[in-house]
Design a protein around this motif. Structure first.
Motif, mmCIF file in Angstrom:
data_model
loop_
_atom_site.group_PDB
_atom_site.id
_atom_site.type_symbol
_atom_site.label_atom_id
_atom_site.label_comp_id
_atom_site.label_asym_id
_atom_site.label_seq_id
_atom_site.Cartn_x
_atom_site.Cartn_y
_atom_site.Cartn_z
ATOM 1 N N MET A 1 3.794 -4.973 5.061
ATOM 2 C CA MET A 1 3.420 -5.885 4.004
ATOM 3 C C MET A 1 3.215 -5.081 2.719
ATOM 4 O O MET A 1 2.766 -3.946 2.735
ATOM 5 C CB MET A 1 2.141 -6.629 4.393
ATOM 6 N N ASN A 2 3.501 -5.699 1.611
ATOM 7 C CA ASN A 2 3.353 -5.101 0.303
ATOM 8 C C ASN A 2 1.899 -4.677 0.079
ATOM 9 O O ASN A 2 0.970 -5.426 0.391
ATOM 10 C CB ASN A 2 3.797 -6.144 -0.734
ATOM 11 N N THR A 3 1.695 -3.490 -0.489
ATOM 12 C CA THR A 3 0.350 -2.972 -0.717
ATOM 13 C C THR A 3 -0.429 -3.853 -1.681
ATOM 14 O O THR A 3 -1.610 -4.129 -1.468
ATOM 15 C CB THR A 3 0.421 -1.531 -1.267
ATOM 16 N N CYS A 4 0.235 -4.322 -2.715
ATOM 17 C CA CYS A 4 -0.419 -5.200 -3.691
ATOM 18 C C CYS A 4 -0.841 -6.515 -3.027
ATOM 19 O O CYS A 4 -1.957 -6.994 -3.244
ATOM 20 C CB CYS A 4 0.522 -5.459 -4.864
ATOM 21 N N LEU A 5 0.045 -7.071 -2.227
ATOM 22 C CA LEU A 5 -0.272 -8.311 -1.523
ATOM 23 C C LEU A 5 -1.428 -8.090 -0.554
ATOM 24 O O LEU A 5 -2.331 -8.933 -0.448
ATOM 25 C CB LEU A 5 0.960 -8.847 -0.788
ATOM 26 N N SER A 6 -1.430 -6.971 0.146
ATOM 27 C CA SER A 6 -2.535 -6.648 1.059
ATOM 28 C C SER A 6 -3.851 -6.564 0.310
ATOM 29 O O SER A 6 -4.886 -7.043 0.777
ATOM 30 C CB SER A 6 -2.280 -5.326 1.770
#
Length: 165
Positions: A1-6
């Protein structure tokens, strides 16, 4: 999963808003009822306006039908607020869900269609002419509105059934 989304999901999961929505037994069901009410106002009003623009109920004056647009706006506002609270309450479900992402994309397209209607089509409509068919441009915008908002509803119903990767 995308770090920003996480990071966004973690921040929402740890927020007071998340705890308010998820830890209170009446909040989520109330939001569901409000979301349905908003949807009914939004889609019901747009159904009347769009069907008139495509040529159904030609005897209804356009200026009378236009009054329903304020109900659509009220319904959209209710759904915007309740929908944002759904996401804040359960970001793990919504922010990674394909159906939710597609629903948001369709809402953006529906918003652009509405903006086009307000800026380009509506100023050309003849509101004092009973029975006069709207332009083909108005009809295309109305059919597109019906298709986009119908897809928003369908995609919203898919959210609980789409598996998260």
């Amino acid at each position: 999963m995308n770090t920003c989304l996480s990071w966004i999901i973690d921040a929402l999961n740890n927020s007071q808003l998340n705890h308010f929505v998820m830890d209170n037994a009446v909040v989520f069901p109330t939001l569901e009822m409000l979301h349905f009410l908003g949807l009914s106002l939004l889609f019901g009003a747009l159904l009347i306006v769009d069907l008139r623009l495509v040529g159904i109920a030609k005897q209804l004056p356009l200026e009378k039908v236009e009054a329903f647009l304020r109900f659509a706006l009220i319904g959209f506002a209710i759904n915007l607020i309740s929908g944002a609270l759904f996401v804040a309450g359960d970001p793990d479900r919504y922010l990674v869900n394909l159906a939710f992402g597609l629903k948001m994309l369709m809402i953006v397209f529906a918003g652009l269609n509405t903006l086009y209607f307000l800026l380009r089509v509506k100023p050309k409509l003849h509101f004092n002419s009973h029975g006069q068919p709207p332009s083909s441009e108005a009809q295309v915008v109305a059919w597109l509105s019906l298709a986009l908002w119908s897809s928003v509803i369908i995609l919203g119903r898919f959210i609980p059934y789409v598996e998260t990767p």
